[in-house]
Design a protein around this motif. Sequence first.
Motif, PDB file in Angstrom:
ATOM      1  N   ASP A 115       4.917  15.522 -10.114  1.00 23.88           N
ATOM      2  CA  ASP A 115       4.756  14.201 -10.709  1.00 23.88           C
ATOM      3  C   ASP A 115       5.580  13.164  -9.960  1.00 23.88           C
ATOM      4  OD1 ASP A 115       7.358  14.850 -11.426  1.00 23.88           O
ATOM      5  OD2 ASP A 115       6.945  14.963 -13.579  1.00 23.88           O
ATOM      6  N   PHE A 116       5.754  12.016 -10.580  1.00 24.97           N
ATOM      7  CA  PHE A 116       6.480  10.906  -9.977  1.00 24.97           C
ATOM      8  C   PHE A 116       7.898  11.310  -9.587  1.00 24.97           C
ATOM      9  CE2 PHE A 116       8.946   6.850 -10.634  1.00 24.97           C
ATOM     10  CZ  PHE A 116       8.471   6.192  -9.513  1.00 24.97           C
ATOM     11  N   LEU A 117       8.607  12.010 -10.464  1.00 26.60           N
ATOM     12  CA  LEU A 117       9.977  12.433 -10.154  1.00 26.60           C
ATOM     13  C   LEU A 117       9.997  13.415  -8.989  1.00 26.60           C
ATOM     14  CD1 LEU A 117      11.582  12.779 -13.693  1.00 26.60           C
ATOM     15  CD2 LEU A 117      11.933  10.968 -11.993  1.00 26.60           C
ATOM     16  N   PHE A 118       9.008  14.290  -8.939  1.00 29.86           N
ATOM     17  CA  PHE A 118       8.894  15.215  -7.807  1.00 29.86           C
ATOM     18  C   PHE A 118       8.707  14.403  -6.524  1.00 29.86           C
ATOM     19  CE2 PHE A 118       6.282  17.700  -4.877  1.00 29.86           C
ATOM     20  CZ  PHE A 118       7.050  18.848  -4.749  1.00 29.86           C
ATOM     21  N   TRP A 119       7.798  13.422  -6.548  1.00 29.72           N
ATOM     22  CA  TRP A 119       7.554  12.575  -5.382  1.00 29.72           C
ATOM     23  C   TRP A 119       8.840  11.893  -4.929  1.00 29.72           C
ATOM     24  CZ3 TRP A 119       7.972   7.143  -5.262  1.00 29.72           C
ATOM     25  CH2 TRP A 119       7.630   6.578  -4.038  1.00 29.72           C
ATOM     26  N   LYS A 120       9.608  11.363  -5.896  1.00 32.32           N
ATOM     27  CA  LYS A 120      10.842  10.650  -5.559  1.00 32.32           C
ATOM     28  C   LYS A 120      11.861  11.567  -4.876  1.00 32.32           C
ATOM     29  CE  LYS A 120      12.576   7.411  -8.062  1.00 32.32           C
ATOM     30  NZ  LYS A 120      12.564   5.964  -8.078  1.00 32.32           N
ATOM     31  N   GLY A 121      11.760  12.866  -5.122  1.00 31.94           N
ATOM     32  CA  GLY A 121      12.693  13.815  -4.527  1.00 31.94           C
ATOM     33  C   GLY A 121      12.277  14.354  -3.172  1.00 31.94           C
ATOM     34  N   LEU A 122      11.118  13.951  -2.689  1.00 29.18           N
ATOM     35  CA  LEU A 122      10.655  14.433  -1.386  1.00 29.18           C
ATOM     36  C   LEU A 122      11.547  13.920  -0.266  1.00 29.18           C
ATOM     37  CD1 LEU A 122       6.781  13.941  -1.523  1.00 29.18           C
ATOM     38  CD2 LEU A 122       8.037  16.090  -1.746  1.00 29.18           C
ATOM     39  N   LEU A 137      -3.734   3.795  -0.984  1.00 22.83           N
ATOM     40  CA  LEU A 137      -3.629   2.352  -0.784  1.00 22.83           C
ATOM     41  C   LEU A 137      -3.065   1.758  -2.066  1.00 22.83           C
ATOM     42  CD1 LEU A 137      -4.176  -0.175   0.920  1.00 22.83           C
ATOM     43  CD2 LEU A 137      -6.477  -0.217  -0.081  1.00 22.83           C
ATOM     44  N   LEU A 138      -1.843   1.260  -1.982  1.00 25.16           N
ATOM     45  CA  LEU A 138      -1.201   0.688  -3.160  1.00 25.16           C
ATOM     46  C   LEU A 138      -1.743  -0.717  -3.435  1.00 25.16           C
ATOM     47  CD1 LEU A 138       0.907   1.212  -5.338  1.00 25.16           C
ATOM     48  CD2 LEU A 138       2.635   0.293  -3.783  1.00 25.16           C
ATOM     49  N   SER A 139      -1.925  -1.498  -2.369  1.00 24.07           N
ATOM     50  CA  SER A 139      -2.371  -2.878  -2.508  1.00 24.07           C
ATOM     51  C   SER A 139      -2.881  -3.367  -1.154  1.00 24.07           C
ATOM     52  CB  SER A 139      -1.194  -3.738  -2.958  1.00 24.07           C
ATOM     53  OG  SER A 139      -1.499  -5.102  -2.881  1.00 24.07           O
ATOM     54  N   PHE A 174       8.278  -2.859  -4.357  1.00 27.62           N
ATOM     55  CA  PHE A 174       7.616  -1.568  -4.178  1.00 27.62           C
ATOM     56  C   PHE A 174       7.948  -0.609  -5.317  1.00 27.62           C
ATOM     57  CE2 PHE A 174       7.618   2.831  -2.692  1.00 27.62           C
ATOM     58  CZ  PHE A 174       6.281   2.963  -2.345  1.00 27.62           C
ATOM     59  N   GLU A 175       9.228  -0.517  -5.682  1.00 31.38           N
ATOM     60  CA  GLU A 175       9.642   0.410  -6.749  1.00 31.38           C
ATOM     61  C   GLU A 175       8.894   0.136  -8.050  1.00 31.38           C
ATOM     62  OE1 GLU A 175      11.667   3.199  -7.294  1.00 31.38           O
ATOM     63  OE2 GLU A 175      11.613   3.279  -5.114  1.00 31.38           O
ATOM     64  N   GLN A 176       8.824  -1.124  -8.413  1.00 33.35           N
ATOM     65  CA  GLN A 176       8.127  -1.504  -9.643  1.00 33.35           C
ATOM     66  C   GLN A 176       6.641  -1.163  -9.547  1.00 33.35           C
ATOM     67  OE1 GLN A 176       7.794  -5.712 -10.386  1.00 33.35           O
ATOM     68  NE2 GLN A 176       7.732  -5.402 -12.606  1.00 33.35           N
ATOM     69  N   ALA A 177       6.031  -1.461  -8.408  1.00 28.90           N
ATOM     70  CA  ALA A 177       4.591  -1.221  -8.235  1.00 28.90           C
ATOM     71  C   ALA A 177       4.270   0.269  -8.275  1.00 28.90           C
ATOM     72  CB  ALA A 177       4.110  -1.834  -6.920  1.00 28.90           C
ATOM     73  N   ILE A 178       5.051   1.077  -7.575  1.00 34.91           N
ATOM     74  CA  ILE A 178       4.757   2.515  -7.510  1.00 34.91           C
ATOM     75  C   ILE A 178       5.040   3.171  -8.867  1.00 34.91           C
ATOM     76  CG2 ILE A 178       6.975   3.410  -6.628  1.00 34.91           C
ATOM     77  CD1 ILE A 178       3.546   4.406  -5.258  1.00 34.91           C
TER      78      ILE A 178
END
Length: 190
Positions: free
Chosen positions: A153-160, A79-81, A88-92
């Motif tokens: 990590d975050f970069l891994f997530w972004k590549g999914l 749950l982000l918010s 969204f990009e800034q929040a995540i």
Amino acid sequence: MTTIYFVRHAHSIYTPDERERPLSEEGWQAAERVTEVLKNESIDVVIASPYKRAIQTVEGVAKHFQLPIELEEDVRERLLSLEPVQDFEQAITKVWENPLFHIEGGESNIIAQERGVSCIMRILEKYKGKNIVIGTHGNIMVLIMNYFDSKYDFLFWKGLQMPDIYKLTFTENQLVQVNQIWKEDFVKNV
């Protein structure tokens, strides 16, 4: 050895109702390909987040192996918010930069990770030696994987991709191997 196949859900139609957001037509086609890939594995258990898109992504696998889908609340997306975020990009990015940070009403990385990992430990104990498909979501999946190895990590997530499949092999509750088994050509042909 216990094997978990994390299946990140396929593309869905955006609705503000997170739990009822269904797969798009593209998502349904990709879910059929998920079934094609996983029917070559020996699956004993199918578990899914209670969110419709996660269930729909793995229901073909469950049907193929004639298994029920067990719903597991704790593999739901983080749950982000409570309210939709402006950016969204800034929040995540912010929650990944600081694992203790959370937007009001949302989960920090640490809180979401503890929830997810606790659930996975229960699953590993309950289904020791089994092959388990878990229909889930990108952020919680990577947070769980990150607990075992910080390279997720975050970069891994972004590549999914949507969907994506990762095979995690465990001895007891120790992660020993991770393989992506989702084939690139399946995604390109959607």
